[in-house]
Write an enzyme that holds these catalytic residues in place. Structure first.
Site, PDB file in Angstrom:
ATOM      1  N   GLN B 126       0.836  -1.206   0.000  1.00  0.00           N
ATOM      2  CA  GLN B 126       0.000   0.000   0.000  1.00  0.00           C
ATOM      3  C   GLN B 126       0.870   1.254   0.000  1.00  0.00           C
ATOM      4  O   GLN B 126       1.742   1.407   0.860  1.00  0.00           O
ATOM      5  CB  GLN B 126      -0.864  -0.019   1.269  1.00  0.00           C
ATOM      6  CG  GLN B 126      -1.766   1.184   1.426  1.00  0.00           C
ATOM      7  CD  GLN B 126      -2.321   1.290   2.837  1.00  0.00           C
ATOM      8  OE1 GLN B 126      -1.577   1.132   3.804  1.00  0.00           O
ATOM      9  NE2 GLN B 126      -3.595   1.569   2.965  1.00  0.00           N
ATOM     10  N   TYR B 128       0.422   4.861   0.613  1.00  0.00           N
ATOM     11  CA  TYR B 128      -0.338   6.037   1.043  1.00  0.00           C
ATOM     12  C   TYR B 128       0.592   7.100   1.619  1.00  0.00           C
ATOM     13  O   TYR B 128       0.623   8.231   1.173  1.00  0.00           O
ATOM     14  CB  TYR B 128      -1.354   5.634   2.121  1.00  0.00           C
ATOM     15  CG  TYR B 128      -2.698   5.232   1.568  1.00  0.00           C
ATOM     16  CD1 TYR B 128      -2.785   4.624   0.323  1.00  0.00           C
ATOM     17  CD2 TYR B 128      -3.867   5.449   2.284  1.00  0.00           C
ATOM     18  CE1 TYR B 128      -4.007   4.248  -0.193  1.00  0.00           C
ATOM     19  CE2 TYR B 128      -5.102   5.079   1.764  1.00  0.00           C
ATOM     20  CZ  TYR B 128      -5.160   4.477   0.524  1.00  0.00           C
ATOM     21  OH  TYR B 128      -6.377   4.118   0.024  1.00  0.00           O
ATOM     22  N   SER B 129       1.333   6.714   2.663  1.00  0.00           N
ATOM     23  CA  SER B 129       2.135   7.692   3.414  1.00  0.00           C
ATOM     24  C   SER B 129       3.247   8.293   2.550  1.00  0.00           C
ATOM     25  O   SER B 129       3.823   7.621   1.695  1.00  0.00           O
ATOM     26  CB  SER B 129       2.781   7.018   4.623  1.00  0.00           C
ATOM     27  OG  SER B 129       1.794   6.584   5.508  1.00  0.00           O
ATOM     28  N   GLU B 244     -10.063  -0.874   6.400  1.00  0.00           N
ATOM     29  CA  GLU B 244      -8.915  -1.237   7.215  1.00  0.00           C
ATOM     30  C   GLU B 244      -9.228  -1.055   8.692  1.00  0.00           C
ATOM     31  O   GLU B 244      -8.930  -1.899   9.528  1.00  0.00           O
ATOM     32  CB  GLU B 244      -7.716  -0.366   6.825  1.00  0.00           C
ATOM     33  CG  GLU B 244      -6.448  -0.821   7.499  1.00  0.00           C
ATOM     34  CD  GLU B 244      -5.243  -0.016   7.041  1.00  0.00           C
ATOM     35  OE1 GLU B 244      -5.430   1.135   6.603  1.00  0.00           O
ATOM     36  OE2 GLU B 244      -4.132  -0.540   7.130  1.00  0.00           O
TER      37      GLU B 244
END
Lengths: 416, 386, 416, 386
Positions: B126, B128-129, B244
């Site tokens: 993933q 995202y950050s 999540e």
């Protein structure tokens, strides 16, 4: 039913609910039960909004109790005092969940009268001893609860520090009582006392008139507007018919009454904490300082969130304890979760009250402001039947958590 | 796969028993700790075995190749994994991407990506950050600009769990500058073998390298790998965060930390010491109440109720509780506190320093405890924004 | 002085300060002492800023210790290893305040080498036993500290759980040692071991070569970059001359070394916590989120203030403990305040580190960011010589606070 | 008064001994608790006895009629009062007003008001707080407008300690509306017997009436009773708060609360119980460290150093510590918690509910704990304003 006459007119909804509960027992519909409990709570709320004046608690500002015999009769008229009492004697015979729904509202509305201590808890003895030899006595007691004209107090807690426990010995006149017992609640409203004393090395249950023992009492006002008394007897003579029961059954009844009392007091604390937080949130939303509502400050927000979380944990814990009771899980598992629920509710309500007083600023320190009443009531309810710290210790003991745990145990063996 | 049994036809106890037996027979890793991550080939093998025997994807409907379990059986499925203390495999493709694919993906996208997720031939991570966008996700800087049939990605992602162990990444990129920072963001899938991608592991306080920085230098991604509409990534990404968060209230980590505490006290032979009793009693009730809350919230969710805000609160409580338990366990070690690794010669069966450090980011990742409290205050308590 | 040759060139200021201390002792000028201590600290700071690379602590990321024999020799060249050592053997003979001023800087700069454990604490034994029969041994040891070429470790703590304490029995070859001892720090830098064992039911002090006992060691890396070892001996034979001292004097020296070690470790923790807070405050002032510096958020501000208060309490507590030591107050009063100081410093440093990691967000969780190094070092330093909880219990015991207190006692009789 | 001994010529020990003996011989109230207030005639008698025998006003220079003690002797003076657990007399005239008078007052104002303060024929109270201006003092609303030689006061003060027991009040009023809220405020003295003043006691959670609301309905005050310049009241008032704050770090209340805790545990015979040991150890170290810090700050102040910010921090720590100790004491009471009043029959020699409640406003009055942390963060830690 002994009480039907005076009550149906005043509280028809309560009796409808009672019928719903009884029919539900047949098909145990969870959702329906939840709805009915909610309705029961709403009804109690509606009554208390109208009838319970928090103002009268201001008498504690000068150290006086707020107990009111007239209000006690109103509570009787709602049917709450006989809610757990056996149906055979005119009680409603409802379950502990229903009692908790009422107790939560008593807490929310700061009712100082001892519904849990002096009506709900005695009902456990009535349930367990109703088919006992002296059945007539229980009927007479039930009649007193039906209209609030006569009430029991319980005296079974250990004596205060340094004092001898209550002992009974047989004599020609009946029994001689000697020793101390603490923890009697709201004696001013009680005409009779159900006292546990050791007789022949086993617990025995005596019924005494409070008038007879008044000179032997030391009574003090408590922060919830009620009172707490210590009884010291030195050779008091009770008649032979004062003995209601004797032996392990008394032990069992006492434990059961204590456990139900803990559940209901947890519910009362939960109601107290919820109301305190609501009051505080309303204040935080409107009160301004430095040109903005104080509820917009992060420090206030975060403290409020922590109270909210604790109250949610308290509700979850109480529901889990009630579920264990309903499912008939082992005594130890029931006792453990009950202790956890009482501990959490006590801590949460005190935290809600303390935060509330602080958030109200100087206003919160005035006796005039309601928030302090919640904190004071929470302090007392937390102490009743064992405070949070004691309850947590009890949880550990019931769960056997001080046993060694092998290094290869799995996490699921560790806690329920 | 072909002989998938109909688990929904079993009663709950039979289902539980079957799954428990299967786990015992098929989980081969020595890692028995929910805080540990199962990575690399063991993780793939574990998920592929599930797929082979019809135990893969409990929540996914059968028509998509999943088990299509009832919510109650999903909970049992999860409970048994926890009971066996199975380490978490890297499975973001199923847990996070699949719900998004099913909701926002085209039929072609689902057909292209779902099989690889289920048979674990394509492992997902993933993205995202970013270095400047932690708690403040709308602040993301990574750019994507259109070039013919491609989106060209430039920038950096960070805290990408197990990127070095993955084949594909799903990520949010900024594809246009809008007045509102939440706009102009796009959700896109990228093959990690694409030219221009560089992955560097991040070493953490817990002495592992389970997280990575992922650098994108003009990485071309076909536009057909955009999920939803270009510019709608905020909504797509938020939905994913929603899925999540649902799993965050589980008392699994609490129970594990509490077990470590009790086993440490047992090995140190301090069960009778007064300070231990106080700590034990507090944490035991904390774990019991949090577990009770979680079970009731799952019940609510199973009956279709909205327990979203409550899950957020429980997640926050659990995160701080795991930290407190880890701190208490370290305190029990007394003179021997601060050892790296388990130390049986000191009466310490567990690596307490690791537990202490691995529990730190629980109040940081996925929104710091501070940001979470702000959100709860304004959303659940209706307090005014600051 | 044995060490003068190699050191004066490198650390002239240190020797100037040392002279100032000695002259001050004559007229005990408080302010002047404070200034000189500050100067000593500044000098140490200046050296460590230059020479101590925190980077090397990153080895703990893979579980390896960061101890460096070359850096140890640099510390020796600063004169720090002999700071508390008697002047007769070439030491500086400075007081524990001076040692704390250095220790604070060691904590601030995350020095993993065991200056307190393996140089300052052994100095107590040297002071107490220097005029002992085997004076030559102490001179040899001093020479090793002068250039950092040879160092002692101490082995006197109780054995780990379930293991037998160290016992010595006389034999034809000298002594036979049997049992376990824990707590040895940084053995890789120590050529010799000063071991306390029970001999004839009294403590005895033995000097052993670490080379001889290496196979009997279990050594583990600690979170401050050092190591901790357990020694298990089963019939190990030590020569007769290994016995340095025997009887109550050993007991006394051990207690004194422990006490000084606690004070210096408190100083080290204080330096650690101060540096962690500074680092965090700098980050809070500059790092922005949601369009403003995160240090402008109340939640961050309030947590930072609480850390600041704890660190100030720690400094006050340490100074009070040092003052009691300097004024020669009763052993119990000294021990009590020392325990309080070590407890506070441990709690404060861990709080500073924990807040620091949280305030740095995801960055704080990377091994690359320094803030985690502070937390890790604080965890270990807090554990060394008894953690905060143990120290607080020790405070209560030393102060006799579990004695009953009469209802008419005044508040001043309650605590110092 | 005439035969005032020169206390400064005594050595510290002799001074301490003389003062200790005098207190023992002259303090007649049964109130031996620093949280109690000495009020009414007993308070006046106690202060007048001090004045008669030359023990009044330790810090005030001799030329103004005080003892003019060295800072060290002032500390001894205070220590001995605390040692005897003397209840606090109402003495705001000396503690708060006198420093302001000497700094901002005219020669005539000093001559008019100082003697009455010293011989306690005029007892003063402080009029700062208003219903809308608690932590935010600049928000004050009470108005004063000029009318010839008078200032006409209208409005309300609240939380005025012991107003019903006082003769005069010093107060802040708004005399003009300025852009900056700190401007246009005036510091003025008023005779509480003036027509138009009404005093109503406030009952508190601690079951006392030591605070009052004071209402002003067109109260005329001669302009010669303005201290400093009209409109400069913010500076004058701030200076006063400075003097007041100085005394807030004293460990007196801590020691008292800790004594209550220990005496309660002794009477309850729970000295050996594990939970008590934990609580005792934590609080004992807290009290020891706070006392050490206080002594060192006094030392710094005596040597002319600036310890102002440190005193603010210590005050905050002490306030919250007294609350924690009160909470612990209530917890010790177990089943008997929540009784109003002492309860020897329950093994409770002290009124724990009172201690619990009386300690609540310590984190509210004089700036809430929240506001104090804000100030410390920006002033001492140089963090950016929010």
């Amino acid at each position: 039913m002994a009480m039907a006459g005076c009550c149906q007119a005043k509280a028809p909804l309560f009796w409808v609910l009672q019928q719903r509960f009884k029919s539900m027992a047949l098909h145990t519909a969870d959702n329906e039960q939840a709805d009915t409990l909610a309705l029961l709570g709403d009804t109690a709320h509606a009554f208390l909004v109208q009838e319970q004046r928090k103002d009268r608690l201001r008498s504690i500002d000068t150290g006086r109790a707020a107990l009111d015999a007239n209000f006690w009769r109103q509570l009787a008229a709602q049917g709450w005092l006989l809610l757990r009492w056996p149906e055979a004697q005119g009680g409603s015979g409802l379950g502990v969940e229903a009692a908790c729904a009422i107790a939560e509202q008593l807490g929310r509305h700061l009712v100082p009268e001892p519904v849990v201590a002096n009506a709900m808890m005695p009902a456990v003895f009535a349930q367990l001893f109703e088919r006992h030899a002296n059945a007539a006595i229980w009927q007479t007691l039930a009649n007193g609860y039906a209209d609030g004209s006569a009430t029991l107090a319980l005296a079974w807690q250990p004596p205060p520090v340094g004092q001898a426990p209550m002992q009974a010995t047989r004599s020609a006149q009946g029994f001689v009582l000697q020793g101390s017992v603490g923890g009697m609640v709201a004696l001013a409203l009680a005409q009779q006392l159900m006292l546990v004393a050791q007789l022949d090395a086993e617990p025995a249950l005596f019924l005494l008139n409070t008038a007879a023992i008044t000179p032997n009492l030391q009574t003090q006002t408590t922060s919830d507007g009620s009172t707490l008394s210590v009884l010291n007897l030195a050779g008091f003579v009770a008649p032979a018919h004062a003995l209601l029961a004797h032996g392990p059954a008394v032990q069992h009844a006492t434990a059961q009454a204590r456990q139900e009392g803990c559940l209901m007091t947890a519910a009362q604390l939960l109601g107290n904490g919820e109301a305190a937080l609501e009051l505080t949130l309303a204040y935080l939303r409107t009160r301004e300082q430095f040109g903005r509502p104080i509820g917009s400050f992060q420090a206030m927000q975060h403290a409020a969130v922590d109270v909210r979380i604790q109250l949610n944990l308290a509700r979850a814990s109480l529901q889990a304890a009630l579920a264990k009771q309903a499912l008939g899980e082992s005594d130890q598992a029931q006792a453990a979760m009950t202790a956890a629920a009482k501990a959490r509710a006590g801590d949460a309500a005190i935290q809600a009250g303390r935060f509330g007083v602080q958030a109200h600023g100087a206003m919160g320190f005035t006796a005039e402001c309601d928030i302090g009443l919640y904190l004071k009531a929470a302090l007392r309810l937390n102490a009743f039947l064992g405070n949070a710290r004691e309850q947590r210790s009890h949880y550990v003991a019931c769960m056997g958590l001080t046993e060694p745990l092998a290094p290869d145990a799995t996490a699921h063996e560790v806690s329920t | 796969m072909n002989s998938t049994p109909n688990h929904n036809s079993l009663d709950d106890d039979a289902f539980r028993h079957a799954w428990r037996s299967w786990i015992q027979a098929n989980y081969h890793s020595p890692l028995r700790d929910p805080l540990e991550r199962l990575t690399g080939q063991p993780a793939r093998a574990w998920l592929q075995a599930q797929h082979r025997d019809g135990w893969r994807a409990p929540a996914l409907p059968a028509e998509h190749g999943g088990m299509g379990l009832s919510l109650r059986k999903q909970l049992i499925y999860q409970e048994e994994l926890e009971r066996f203390s199975v380490a978490r495999p890297m499975d973001m493709g199923l847990r996070l991407l699949t719900p998004v694919l099913l909701r926002y993906g085209t039929k072609e996208q689902i057909a292209r990506f779902l099989p690889g997720i289920l048979n674990t031939t394509e492992v997902w991570c993933q993205g995202y950050s970013e270095p400047g966008a932690g708690s403040d996700l709308a602040n993301l800087k990574m750019r994507g600009h259109e070039q013919g049939e491609h989106l060209i990605l430039n920038g950096q992602k960070t805290w990408t769990t197990m990127a070095s162990d993955s084949d594909w990444i799903f990520l949010l990129v900024r594809t246009s500058q809008e007045a509102k920072r939440q706009q102009g963001i796009t959700f896109v899938l990228a093959d990690l073998r694409s030219p221009g991608i560089e992955i560097r592991p991040i070493r953490t306080l817990a002495r592992d390298e389970n997280f990575c920085e992922v650098f994108f230098d003009s990485v071309a991604v076909p536009k057909c790998q955009i999920i939803g509409q270009a510019g709608d990534g905020w909504a797509v990404g938020k939905a994913l965060l929603g899925f999540e968060r649902f799993s965050h209230g589980s008392p699994e980590l609490l129970r594990h930390a509490f077990k470590v505490l009790r086993q440490t006290a047992s090995a140190l032979q301090i069960l009778e010491q007064p300070h231990y009793h106080q700590v034990l009693a507090q944490h035991a009730c904390d774990v019991a109440d949090a577990s009770a809350w979680y079970e009731q919230l799952c019940e609510t969710a199973m009956q279709g109720g909205d327990a979203h805000e409550d899950f957020s609160m429980l997640k926050l409580f659990n995160a701080e509780l795991v930290q407190r338990i880890a701190e208490s366990a370290t305190e029990l070690a007394a003179d021997a506190g601060g050892l790296l690794g388990a130390a049986p010669q000191w009466g310490l069966p567990h690596d307490l320093e690791w537990l202490y450090m691995i529990s730190r980011p629980l109040t940081i990742f996925g929104g710091t405890a501070q940001v979470q409290r702000n959100l709860i205050a304004t959303r659940s308590l209706a307090l005014p924004r600051s």
